[in-house]
Design an enzyme around this catalytic site. Structure first.
Site, PDB file in Angstrom:
ATOM      1  N   ASP A 172       0.568  -1.482  -0.218  1.00 26.46           N
ATOM      2  CA  ASP A 172      -0.153  -0.086  -0.239  1.00 26.46           C
ATOM      3  C   ASP A 172       1.191   1.428   0.046  1.00 26.46           C
ATOM      4  O   ASP A 172       2.268   1.088  -0.202  1.00 26.46           O
ATOM      5  CB  ASP A 172      -0.817  -0.192   1.150  1.00 26.46           C
ATOM      6  CG  ASP A 172      -0.194  -0.196   2.135  1.00 26.46           C
ATOM      7  OD1 ASP A 172       1.049  -1.198   2.387  1.00 26.46           O
ATOM      8  OD2 ASP A 172      -0.703   0.401   2.880  1.00 26.46           O
TER       9      ASP A 172
ATOM     10  N   GLU B 104       0.069  -0.377   6.008  1.00 25.16           N
ATOM     11  CA  GLU B 104       0.988  -0.297   6.492  1.00 25.16           C
ATOM     12  C   GLU B 104       1.027   1.491   6.486  1.00 25.16           C
ATOM     13  O   GLU B 104       1.349   1.832   7.510  1.00 25.16           O
ATOM     14  CB  GLU B 104       2.547  -0.138   6.299  1.00 25.16           C
ATOM     15  CG  GLU B 104       3.730  -0.126   7.001  1.00 25.16           C
ATOM     16  CD  GLU B 104       4.108   1.648   7.006  1.00 25.16           C
ATOM     17  OE1 GLU B 104       4.966   1.697   7.859  1.00 25.16           O
ATOM     18  OE2 GLU B 104       3.822   1.905   6.145  1.00 25.16           O
TER      19      GLU B 104
HETATM   20 ZN   LIG Z   1       7.123   2.230   3.906  1.00 20.19          ZN
END
Ligand SMILES: [Zn+2]
Length: 468
Positions: free
Chosen positions: A95, A160
């Site tokens: 992501d 994340e």
């Molecule tokens: Zn990163």
């Protein structure tokens, strides 16, 4: 920086032959706008997961699966046929951060282009470039050797940049099947000047919001000014009291759990080649400021911080409007160091804010989450193995650094899976991660593929059972 040729002629030939296809594949991955924070991009995040799973399957990895979490999926894959050899769990995230402000990008963030040896796109460095390098290293090993020198498990996350929501629960639920000897996290970078580096410390994070509410509606500042508390003034008063002019955070007990640096650690940091003027000039900052008694490098990586990330309330249009705003707000975060606990720091922060809140307003403090700091010893055999691989690949011994940023998953691998963590990252320090015009040096990207293969070879020489 040029990478030295590896003694592995088959690997060299494979990487030469697949060069163009590899870059096209890298661009294809970057074209998917997998912004985890924005709900409208959730289908894109899933598309990136499926794309990655396909790439890992094509590389020859096994048990490839897009697995559900409470948020965006995890992409899992493994290759477990190196009997008696150690097992590495490789982590990265597919992501990316949002892209605004869009007008500051030289070219559109999801239309990757190569300019002057750099791949320019959102995620080129953080972290799709590094994830892609791992997929390409796996493909190279399968193509040239038919397998890996060690056992590998891949865990690629899709949240994340949104606080790794759902990952801890997934790790906990899959603890037994994730048994490994080391976690290799590729989400960090080289040191200033593009010097190979292994990050041995990461800061944690505490994130909070302060809400200050006065009257239910804005009040006329002529009729009420001087007679009632102003929420914006009250908020300013609170913020001003959080930190002293000496850079010390004034929350009682804030520093209680901070482990002081040893003399050796101080000395090692002082020896790092760091150009403070360049660091300052790069961001057009007139002067560097921070906690008294610490160097800039220490302040930005080994000391905890407190920063207001945003503040709002009241009239913000053109011209004037004479009001006492009904409410005012601030987002505040603290970077934490070993062994500060995010929730403990939040409680101390909240209690202090409530204690110093001026009368006449209602003040509340919300916990917006956080992550623990992490730390791996410089002399751990796995750290040493990665260091040898970096030196062999890039022709220069890596420096060991502590990063100011946070990768909460590093602490999760330590605490949930009981694994030592090696932070093996390949981006350049000024790669504009999270900012417009993010880029990845293609030399670093290509070197990463070789260094990953070399790291696996070095870990193989350690034999199994290096769990601590
Ligand atoms: Zn990163």
């Amino acid at each position: 920086m040029t990478t030295t040729q590896s003694p592995d002629a088959a690997l060299d030939a494979h990487l030469d032959k697949t060069h163009d296809a590899r870059l096209e594949s890298y661009r294809e991955f970057l074209r998917i706008p997998s912004i985890s924070a924005l709900p409208e991009h959730a289908p894109d995040v899933r598309r990136a997961a499926e794309w990655l799973a396909h790439a890992l399957r094509t590389a020859g990895l096994e048990n490839v699966a897009v697995e559900e979490t409470s948020f965006h999926p995890v992409v899992y894959a493994d290759w477990l046929h190196a009997e008696g050899a150690p097992t590495a769990l490789v982590y990265g995230h597919y992501d990316v951060q949002p892209v605004d402000p869009l007008d500051l990008w030289t070219s559109p963030p999801f239309e990757p282009v190569v300019v002057d040896g750099r791949m320019l796109a959102r995620g080129a460095a953080d972290d799709k470039g590094q994830v892609h390098a791992h997929a390409m290293a796996a493909a190279a090993l399968m193509a040239t050797r038919g397998g890996f020198p060690i056992n590998v498990r891949y865990v690629f996350e899709g949240a994340e940049e949104s606080g790794s929501e759902g990952l801890d629960a997934w790790l906990t639920a899959n603890r037994d099947r994730l048994t490994s000897d080391v976690a290799i996290i590729s989400d960090t970078g080289f040191f200033e000047g593009n010097i190979p580096a292994i990050t041995v410390g990461l800061r944690g994070l505490m994130y909070a919001q302060i809400d200050v509410v006065g009257s239910p509606v804005d009040l006329h500042s002529g009729s009420y000014g001087g007679a009632v508390q102003n929420p914006a003034n009250a908020l300013a008063q609170i913020i001003a009291a959080l930190k002293g002019p000496d850079g010390r955070i004034r929350i009682p007990g804030f520093y209680d759990a901070v482990v002081a640096l040893t003399e050796e650690e101080h000395a090692a940091i002082a020896e790092l080649p760091f150009d403070e003027d360049e660091y300052r000039a790069r961001r057009h900052v007139g002067e560097l400021v921070g906690e008294v008694g610490y160097s800039t490098l220490e302040r930005r990586s080994t000391r905890p911080t407190l920063d207001v990330n945003g503040v709002w309330g009241g009239f913000q249009g053109h011209g004037t409007k004479t009001i006492i705003p009904a409410h005012a707000h601030a987002k505040v975060s603290c970077r934490l160091v070993t062994a500060q606990e995010p929730h403990d720091i939040f409680v101390k922060f909240r209690d202090f804010v409530l204690e110093i809140a001026p009368p006449g307003v209602k003040v509340t403090v919300q916990d917006l989450g956080g992550g623990r700091p992490s730390h791996t010893p410089v002399d751990h055999p796995m750290t040493r193995a990665a260091a040898r691989a970096l030196e062999a690949t890039f022709g220069r011994a890596p420096v060991f650094i502590r990063e100011g940023g946070s990768i909460p998953v590093a602490a999760s691998f330590e605490s949930i899976l009981g694994l030592p963590v090696v932070l093996l990252g390949f981006t350049q320090p000024n790669e504009n991660a999270h900012a417009p015009d993010e880029w990845m040096s293609l030399d670093n990207y290509e070197g990463a593929i070789r260094a990953i293969v070399a790291t696996f070879d070095e870990i193989a020489t350690l034999g199994s059972s290096h769990r601590e």
